[in-house]
Design a protein around this motif. Sequence first.
Motif, PDB file in Angstrom:
ATOM      1  N   SER A 139      20.728 -20.500  78.692  1.00 46.48           N
ATOM      2  CA  SER A 139      20.985 -19.802  79.956  1.00 46.48           C
ATOM      3  C   SER A 139      19.973 -18.678  80.160  1.00 46.48           C
ATOM      4  O   SER A 139      19.618 -18.342  81.292  1.00 46.48           O
ATOM      5  CB  SER A 139      22.402 -19.233  79.959  1.00 46.48           C
ATOM      6  N   SER A 192      16.920 -20.087  81.884  1.00 49.68           N
ATOM      7  CA  SER A 192      17.197 -20.269  83.312  1.00 49.68           C
ATOM      8  C   SER A 192      17.140 -18.930  84.038  1.00 49.68           C
ATOM      9  O   SER A 192      16.592 -18.815  85.140  1.00 49.68           O
ATOM     10  CB  SER A 192      18.575 -20.907  83.504  1.00 49.68           C
ATOM     11  N   CYS A 210      21.830 -13.964  90.286  1.00 51.91           N
ATOM     12  CA  CYS A 210      22.545 -14.766  89.285  1.00 51.91           C
ATOM     13  C   CYS A 210      23.343 -15.891  89.942  1.00 51.91           C
ATOM     14  O   CYS A 210      23.438 -16.993  89.386  1.00 51.91           O
ATOM     15  CB  CYS A 210      23.466 -13.874  88.452  1.00 51.91           C
ATOM     16  N   GLU A 211      23.911 -15.623  91.100  1.00 52.37           N
ATOM     17  CA  GLU A 211      24.633 -16.677  91.815  1.00 52.37           C
ATOM     18  C   GLU A 211      23.696 -17.821  92.182  1.00 52.37           C
ATOM     19  O   GLU A 211      24.049 -18.999  92.043  1.00 52.37           O
ATOM     20  CB  GLU A 211      25.306 -16.094  93.061  1.00 52.37           C
ATOM     21  N   VAL A 242      22.773 -19.761  88.889  1.00 48.18           N
ATOM     22  CA  VAL A 242      23.874 -20.610  88.422  1.00 48.18           C
ATOM     23  C   VAL A 242      23.987 -21.856  89.292  1.00 48.18           C
ATOM     24  O   VAL A 242      24.096 -22.987  88.789  1.00 48.18           O
ATOM     25  CB  VAL A 242      25.204 -19.825  88.419  1.00 48.18           C
ATOM     26  N   ASP A 243      23.960 -21.674  90.604  1.00 41.33           N
ATOM     27  CA  ASP A 243      24.158 -22.805  91.513  1.00 41.33           C
ATOM     28  C   ASP A 243      22.974 -23.770  91.512  1.00 41.33           C
ATOM     29  O   ASP A 243      23.149 -24.986  91.621  1.00 41.33           O
ATOM     30  CB  ASP A 243      24.416 -22.296  92.938  1.00 41.33           C
ATOM     31  N   MET A 284      21.993 -24.132  86.701  1.00 40.72           N
ATOM     32  CA  MET A 284      22.860 -24.149  85.528  1.00 40.72           C
ATOM     33  C   MET A 284      24.131 -24.986  85.687  1.00 40.72           C
ATOM     34  O   MET A 284      24.497 -25.737  84.780  1.00 40.72           O
ATOM     35  CB  MET A 284      23.241 -22.705  85.137  1.00 40.72           C
ATOM     36  N   ALA A 285      24.813 -24.840  86.811  1.00 39.52           N
ATOM     37  CA  ALA A 285      26.134 -25.474  86.951  1.00 39.52           C
ATOM     38  C   ALA A 285      26.068 -26.985  86.737  1.00 39.52           C
ATOM     39  O   ALA A 285      26.946 -27.573  86.097  1.00 39.52           O
ATOM     40  CB  ALA A 285      26.720 -25.149  88.325  1.00 39.52           C
ATOM     41  N   THR A 335      24.536 -14.237  76.783  1.00 41.13           N
ATOM     42  CA  THR A 335      23.986 -14.269  78.135  1.00 41.13           C
ATOM     43  C   THR A 335      24.352 -12.983  78.894  1.00 41.13           C
ATOM     44  O   THR A 335      25.440 -12.442  78.685  1.00 41.13           O
ATOM     45  CB  THR A 335      24.566 -15.488  78.881  1.00 41.13           C
ATOM     46  N   LEU A 377      25.729 -13.197  84.714  1.00 36.23           N
ATOM     47  CA  LEU A 377      25.503 -14.637  84.751  1.00 36.23           C
ATOM     48  C   LEU A 377      26.716 -15.384  84.190  1.00 36.23           C
ATOM     49  O   LEU A 377      27.186 -16.364  84.767  1.00 36.23           O
ATOM     50  CB  LEU A 377      24.248 -14.974  83.933  1.00 36.23           C
ATOM     51  N   LEU A 396      29.399 -18.099  86.107  1.00 31.48           N
ATOM     52  CA  LEU A 396      29.743 -19.407  85.549  1.00 31.48           C
ATOM     53  C   LEU A 396      31.249 -19.560  85.404  1.00 31.48           C
ATOM     54  O   LEU A 396      31.831 -20.588  85.767  1.00 31.48           O
ATOM     55  CB  LEU A 396      29.088 -19.581  84.173  1.00 31.48           C
ATOM     56  N   ARG A 440      32.880 -20.082  88.762  1.00 30.20           N
ATOM     57  CA  ARG A 440      32.624 -21.415  89.293  1.00 30.20           C
ATOM     58  C   ARG A 440      33.502 -22.479  88.628  1.00 30.20           C
ATOM     59  O   ARG A 440      33.959 -23.415  89.281  1.00 30.20           O
ATOM     60  CB  ARG A 440      31.145 -21.786  89.097  1.00 30.20           C
TER      61      ARG A 440
END
Length: 338
Positions: free
Chosen positions: A106, A109, A169-170, A173-174, A177-178, A205, A209, A213, A216
């Motif tokens: 992470s 990313s 970070c949003e 993640v989207d 990462m997700a 992490t 972040l 996660l 989500r």
Amino acid sequence: MPESPQDFLANWTASRGNLRNFLETTAFAPLGEGPQRAAGEAAAAVAVEELFGINLDAYSAGVESVAGSFESAGANKLNHPDPAIPQDVGAAAFFDVDNTLIQGSSLVSFAFGLAKRRYFTFSEIVPIAWKQLKFRVSGNENAEDVAAGRVQALEFIKGRSVEEMVALCEEIVDQSMAHKAYPGTKQLAQMHIDAGQQVWLVTATPVQLAQILARRFGFTGALGTVAEVKDGKFTGRLVGDILHGPGKKHAVAALATMERLDLSRCTAYSDSANDVPMLSMVGTAVAINPDARLHRIAQERGWLIRDYRSVRKAVKTYGLPALAMAAFSFGGWRLTRK
């Protein structure tokens, strides 16, 4: 002349008062602020050692990390349980993130997301990318690499707005990462949720972040590495522990106290032998996509092992040189097609 009952009672009352005064002021004198604090800390140290097998300083660092995570989230919990599901009070599951919940690192990313927005130069990201390559191929998470990466991350965000970082970070993640989450790990987490248990991410992490996660995926919350904030901006300093290795154990100990969790009824999941301290403190430990050392430890201790990887399975089956040749061949084919 013999004492009258009235005189006897008066003298006895006076003597009892003198005895009480002696006991309170001399024999059992009240402790001052310093001795009281020392006695309290000594008692707390004994209790923490007996409950969690750590010293008071380590526990205090865990408390700071958890409190910092809660403050970052604005609440103790990010998602509340489904009221239709009976809650298994006192039980929880703790999940590592990198290579346990999601494929890869992470932090990488996060670093590439910062690089795209010109937080630092390409040359500064090369060492991070190299560490990620080693991690993906070998499956071994190097403690020094992790610690150095977190220090770099803290330095990169120094002076930046928290609001800006959360929005970034949003996006990370989207976008990055997700979709990399292992379906098998997500199913395990959902199993705990359906059983009415809390589910927490516990990771080195950056906490912002990790908490996105957790939101989500519908988890209870997330503990991560907390960067100090003043006046809405990051100072570049750390709050509490880096949640790596023993730091995770310290944070889980503090969380267990705050949430009144019975660790003997809790479960922990990780891919790395660095997380053996956390895995060893719960009733059920599960090695997810384990590195070689954790795989050996899990077999020795009778821990459950689950492997949801594909790349490393292929490495074991065909060997790294053959896969590398295949990758280059595929790359060459792609170039000829352009």
